[in-house]
Structure formats: structure tokens, C-alpha cells
Design a protein around this motif. Structure first.
Motif, PDB file in Angstrom:
ATOM      1  N   PHE A 161       0.827  -1.208   0.000  1.00  0.00           N
ATOM      2  CA  PHE A 161       0.000   0.000   0.000  1.00  0.00           C
ATOM      3  C   PHE A 161       0.859   1.256   0.000  1.00  0.00           C
ATOM      4  CE2 PHE A 161      -1.999   3.406   2.513  1.00  0.00           C
ATOM      5  CZ  PHE A 161      -3.068   3.707   1.663  1.00  0.00           C
ATOM      6  N   TRP A 162       1.810   1.350   0.926  1.00  0.00           N
ATOM      7  CA  TRP A 162       2.670   2.533   1.000  1.00  0.00           C
ATOM      8  C   TRP A 162       3.578   2.626  -0.213  1.00  0.00           C
ATOM      9  CZ3 TRP A 162       1.096   6.190   3.919  1.00  0.00           C
ATOM     10  CH2 TRP A 162       0.406   5.911   5.094  1.00  0.00           C
ATOM     11  N   GLU A 163       3.985   1.482  -0.722  1.00  0.00           N
ATOM     12  CA  GLU A 163       4.808   1.476  -1.932  1.00  0.00           C
ATOM     13  C   GLU A 163       4.021   2.063  -3.103  1.00  0.00           C
ATOM     14  OE1 GLU A 163       8.366   0.538  -4.139  1.00  0.00           O
ATOM     15  OE2 GLU A 163       7.898   0.747  -2.006  1.00  0.00           O
ATOM     16  N   PHE A 164       2.750   1.680  -3.216  1.00  0.00           N
ATOM     17  CA  PHE A 164       1.899   2.176  -4.295  1.00  0.00           C
ATOM     18  C   PHE A 164       1.775   3.698  -4.257  1.00  0.00           C
ATOM     19  CE2 PHE A 164      -2.422   3.598  -5.404  1.00  0.00           C
ATOM     20  CZ  PHE A 164      -2.412   3.327  -6.763  1.00  0.00           C
ATOM     21  N   LEU A 165       1.684   4.260  -3.064  1.00  0.00           N
ATOM     22  CA  LEU A 165       1.525   5.714  -2.933  1.00  0.00           C
ATOM     23  C   LEU A 165       2.758   6.495  -3.386  1.00  0.00           C
ATOM     24  CD1 LEU A 165      -0.397   6.126   0.454  1.00  0.00           C
ATOM     25  CD2 LEU A 165      -1.301   6.249  -1.879  1.00  0.00           C
ATOM     26  N   THR A 166       3.890   5.841  -3.491  1.00  0.00           N
ATOM     27  CA  THR A 166       5.117   6.537  -3.931  1.00  0.00           C
ATOM     28  C   THR A 166       5.295   6.490  -5.444  1.00  0.00           C
ATOM     29  OG1 THR A 166       6.623   4.608  -3.833  1.00  0.00           O
ATOM     30  CG2 THR A 166       6.220   5.804  -1.768  1.00  0.00           C
ATOM     31  N   LEU A 167       4.451   5.746  -6.150  1.00  0.00           N
ATOM     32  CA  LEU A 167       4.620   5.556  -7.591  1.00  0.00           C
ATOM     33  C   LEU A 167       3.597   6.394  -8.360  1.00  0.00           C
ATOM     34  CD1 LEU A 167       5.022   1.665  -7.546  1.00  0.00           C
ATOM     35  CD2 LEU A 167       6.842   3.383  -7.538  1.00  0.00           C
ATOM     36  N   THR A 168       4.084   7.230  -9.290  1.00  0.00           N
ATOM     37  CA  THR A 168       3.191   8.130 -10.036  1.00  0.00           C
ATOM     38  C   THR A 168       3.632   8.232 -11.488  1.00  0.00           C
ATOM     39  OG1 THR A 168       2.961   9.466  -8.013  1.00  0.00           O
ATOM     40  CG2 THR A 168       2.135  10.416 -10.073  1.00  0.00           C
ATOM     41  N   VAL A 169       2.743   7.931 -12.410  1.00  0.00           N
ATOM     42  CA  VAL A 169       3.039   8.147 -13.823  1.00  0.00           C
ATOM     43  C   VAL A 169       2.973   9.656 -14.095  1.00  0.00           C
ATOM     44  CG1 VAL A 169       2.263   5.896 -14.635  1.00  0.00           C
ATOM     45  CG2 VAL A 169       0.600   7.751 -14.400  1.00  0.00           C
ATOM     46  N   TRP A 170       3.789  10.158 -15.015  1.00  0.00           N
ATOM     47  CA  TRP A 170       3.905  11.599 -15.207  1.00  0.00           C
ATOM     48  C   TRP A 170       2.597  12.241 -15.643  1.00  0.00           C
ATOM     49  CZ3 TRP A 170       2.781  14.262 -19.609  1.00  0.00           C
ATOM     50  CH2 TRP A 170       2.649  13.533 -20.786  1.00  0.00           C
ATOM     51  N   TRP A 171       1.808  11.517 -16.474  1.00  0.00           N
ATOM     52  CA  TRP A 171       0.594  12.127 -17.018  1.00  0.00           C
ATOM     53  C   TRP A 171      -0.511  12.280 -15.987  1.00  0.00           C
ATOM     54  CZ3 TRP A 171      -3.063   8.476 -16.277  1.00  0.00           C
ATOM     55  CH2 TRP A 171      -2.683   7.128 -16.365  1.00  0.00           C
ATOM     56  N   ALA A 172      -0.342  11.686 -14.805  1.00  0.00           N
ATOM     57  CA  ALA A 172      -1.327  11.875 -13.741  1.00  0.00           C
ATOM     58  C   ALA A 172      -1.380  13.333 -13.295  1.00  0.00           C
ATOM     59  CB  ALA A 172      -1.002  10.974 -12.553  1.00  0.00           C
ATOM     60  N   VAL A 173      -0.242  14.022 -13.383  1.00  0.00           N
ATOM     61  CA  VAL A 173      -0.188  15.414 -12.933  1.00  0.00           C
ATOM     62  C   VAL A 173      -1.110  16.313 -13.755  1.00  0.00           C
ATOM     63  CG1 VAL A 173       1.316  17.429 -12.655  1.00  0.00           C
ATOM     64  CG2 VAL A 173       2.088  15.177 -11.889  1.00  0.00           C
ATOM     65  N   PRO A 174      -0.985  16.385 -15.095  1.00  0.00           N
ATOM     66  CA  PRO A 174      -1.925  17.221 -15.842  1.00  0.00           C
ATOM     67  C   PRO A 174      -3.357  16.706 -15.811  1.00  0.00           C
ATOM     68  CG  PRO A 174      -0.476  16.008 -17.346  1.00  0.00           C
ATOM     69  CD  PRO A 174       0.083  15.835 -15.973  1.00  0.00           C
ATOM     70  N   VAL A 175      -3.544  15.392 -15.810  1.00  0.00           N
ATOM     71  CA  VAL A 175      -4.901  14.834 -15.810  1.00  0.00           C
ATOM     72  C   VAL A 175      -5.656  15.216 -14.532  1.00  0.00           C
ATOM     73  CG1 VAL A 175      -6.208  12.662 -15.620  1.00  0.00           C
ATOM     74  CG2 VAL A 175      -4.459  12.919 -17.381  1.00  0.00           C
ATOM     75  N   ILE A 176      -4.965  15.207 -13.404  1.00  0.00           N
ATOM     76  CA  ILE A 176      -5.610  15.512 -12.121  1.00  0.00           C
ATOM     77  C   ILE A 176      -5.672  17.008 -11.852  1.00  0.00           C
ATOM     78  CG2 ILE A 176      -5.410  15.274  -9.605  1.00  0.00           C
ATOM     79  CD1 ILE A 176      -4.178  12.485 -10.126  1.00  0.00           C
ATOM     80  N   TRP A 177      -4.569  17.731 -12.092  1.00  0.00           N
ATOM     81  CA  TRP A 177      -4.475  19.099 -11.587  1.00  0.00           C
ATOM     82  C   TRP A 177      -4.846  20.190 -12.583  1.00  0.00           C
ATOM     83  CZ3 TRP A 177      -5.012  18.789  -6.798  1.00  0.00           C
ATOM     84  CH2 TRP A 177      -4.433  17.746  -6.062  1.00  0.00           C
ATOM     85  N   LEU A 178      -4.809  19.910 -13.892  1.00  0.00           N
ATOM     86  CA  LEU A 178      -5.290  20.922 -14.843  1.00  0.00           C
ATOM     87  C   LEU A 178      -6.782  21.210 -14.650  1.00  0.00           C
ATOM     88  CD1 LEU A 178      -3.451  20.323 -18.248  1.00  0.00           C
ATOM     89  CD2 LEU A 178      -3.229  22.257 -16.677  1.00  0.00           C
ATOM     90  N   PRO A 179      -7.630  20.182 -14.484  1.00  0.00           N
ATOM     91  CA  PRO A 179      -9.044  20.483 -14.206  1.00  0.00           C
ATOM     92  C   PRO A 179      -9.236  21.287 -12.917  1.00  0.00           C
ATOM     93  CG  PRO A 179      -8.804  18.208 -14.899  1.00  0.00           C
ATOM     94  CD  PRO A 179      -7.414  18.738 -14.692  1.00  0.00           C
ATOM     95  N   VAL A 180      -8.418  21.027 -11.908  1.00  0.00           N
ATOM     96  CA  VAL A 180      -8.514  21.798 -10.662  1.00  0.00           C
ATOM     97  C   VAL A 180      -8.167  23.254 -10.924  1.00  0.00           C
ATOM     98  CG1 VAL A 180      -7.542  22.100  -8.343  1.00  0.00           C
ATOM     99  CG2 VAL A 180      -8.029  19.794  -9.209  1.00  0.00           C
ATOM    100  N   SER A 181      -7.122  23.481 -11.714  1.00  0.00           N
ATOM    101  CA  SER A 181      -6.721  24.842 -12.066  1.00  0.00           C
ATOM    102  C   SER A 181      -7.845  25.563 -12.811  1.00  0.00           C
ATOM    103  CB  SER A 181      -5.454  24.807 -12.930  1.00  0.00           C
ATOM    104  OG  SER A 181      -5.096  26.103 -13.363  1.00  0.00           O
TER     105      SER A 181
END
Length: 225
Positions: free
Chosen positions: A46-66
Motif C-alpha cells: 500500500f505505501w509502496e503504491f503511494l510513492t509511484l506516479t506516472v507523469w501524465w497523472a499530474v496534468p490529468v488531475i491538476w489541470l481540471p482543478v486549475s
């Protein structure tokens, strides 16, 4: 690397090992291992999973927030000519935040067990394994936690109609930063501007780690020389 009778075993989860390096942690963490596959951090899946992030998750998640934040300012009565400078100001402020965090927090010198452990989690892992493609951008869960104090800080100094647009601009700056950071490590730029930016950033990793803290821009490095 052996320190105080302890050696790091790269075949075992690293996070709770690196603290034992003590004063030699600083030297160890700046001796990079250049492989795309990173080490295991935790025994727990579980904790290992939280440290792994594909790069495209950043624009997919945070551009809509912006976009949502900026639309809040529109709904609160701001016009486009009023909003555009606020977005630009938010991006500009982000470049200062990016530089400040990188220079004074991400590169803080530590030697205690928990200091080394925390530093490795925040940024040391990136210097030890600079090509680890799943630990290069900031995990969304951590970004979400940090959004609250930054939002409240902006809210403290601005009006209810200005706050969302300014925060949305800062969030846009963050997305640009993390995507650019990934690009500089894994892409092969063909234009002079991006070639120079890649050379500048990789120099920070492989030549002089206490200089070149700006990622999207060298502006603040130049101004603080």
C-alpha cells in the motif's frame, strides 16, 4: 556505502535503511544510480503504491482543478482582462516557490536518522535514482495535502474573487513545472531552449548539486547569485 558499521542493501526496501547512514548520508545520496527502474521503498504494498506516479497523472488531475479555480473567479464577477494577469502572477509566484522549496527544503543537510529518512522521501531518492520514471513527479496525494495550506495562505492576502484565479495560476505553474521536470529527464530536446534547460538541470544532478535549483527557469538562480 558503510557508515557506523551499517551498509545500505539496495535489494531491500530503502526508506527505513537510509537514516542509519548518519553523517555520510549526504555523500551517499549524491552518488546517483542511473537506471529507469527504481528501488523498493517500503515492505507494505500500500505505501509502496503511494510513492509511484506516472507523469501524465499530474496534468490529468491538476489541470481540471486549475480550470475550476479560475472559473470560480469568473463566477464571482472578475472579467477576463482581470483574470489573465492573476493567472500570470500565480505562475510567476510558483517559480519562486519552486526555487525556494528546492534550494532550502529539498537540499537541507541532515544527519539524524529521521532527518535522513524524511529527506530521502522528499527529494533524496530523486538524486540517488534520478531516472526513476515513477518517482519523478510529485504524488497526487501529497500535492492534495499541500494544497490546503497554500490555498489558505493565498486567501489570507487576497479577496474572495481573486483567491481562486491566483491559486489556479499557481496550480498551472506547478503542472508546468512537474511536466517540464519529467521532460528534462526522459526526453531528447531538439530546440536550443529546451536543450539548454536539460543541460542546466542535469548539471545540478551530475556535476554541482548545490547550484541550479530552478527547473522551469534559471531566473531565481541568477537573481540570488
Amino acid at each position: 556505502m558503510v557508515a557506523q558499521g551499517f551498509s545500505v542493501d539496495l535489494n531491500k526496501p530503502l526508506v527505513f535503511q537510509v537514516g542509519n547512514l548518519g553523517e555520510t548520508y549526504e555523500e551517499w545520496v549524491h552518488q546517483p544510480i542511473v537506471t529507469k527502474k527504481g528501488p523498493r521503498f517500503f515492505h507494505s504494498d500500500f505505501w509502496e503504491f503511494l510513492t509511484l506516479t506516472v507523469w501524465w497523472a499530474v496534468p490529468v488531475i491538476w489541470l481540471p482543478v486549475s480550470v475550476w479555480c479560475i472559473s470560480m473567479s469568473v463566477n464571482r464577477g472578475l472579467s477576463l482582462p482581470e483574470i489573465v494577469p492573476l493567472i500570470a502572477l500565480g505562475i510567476f509566484i510558483w517559480t519562486l516557490i519552486e526555487y525556494t522549496l528546492h534550494r532550502f527544503l529539498f537540499h537541507i543537510k541532515t544527519k539524524s536518522y529521521w532527518g535522513n529518512t524524511a529527506h530521502y522521501l522528499i527529494h533524496g531518492c530523486h538524486h540517488k535514482h534520478p531516472m526513476d520514471h515513477l518517482r519523478l513527479v510529485f504524488p497526487p496525494a501529497a500535492t492534495a495535502v499541500l494544497c490546503f495550506p497554500f490555498w489558505n495562505l493565498v486567501k489570507l492576502f487576497t479577496t474572495p474573487s481573486v483567491t481562486p484565479a491566483l491559486f489556479g495560476g499557481g496550480m498551472l505553474g506547478y503542472v508546468m513545472y512537474d511536466v517540464t521536470h519529467y521532460y528534462l529527464h526522459h526526453a531528447h530536446p531538439t530546440r536550443a531552449v529546451t536543450k539548454n534547460l536539460k543541460k542546466y538541470h542535469l548539471s545540478h544532478h551530475f556535476r554541482i548539486h548545490d547550484k541550479g535549483f530552478g527547473v522551469t527557469s534559471s531566473l531565481w538562480d541568477i537573481l540570488t547569485r
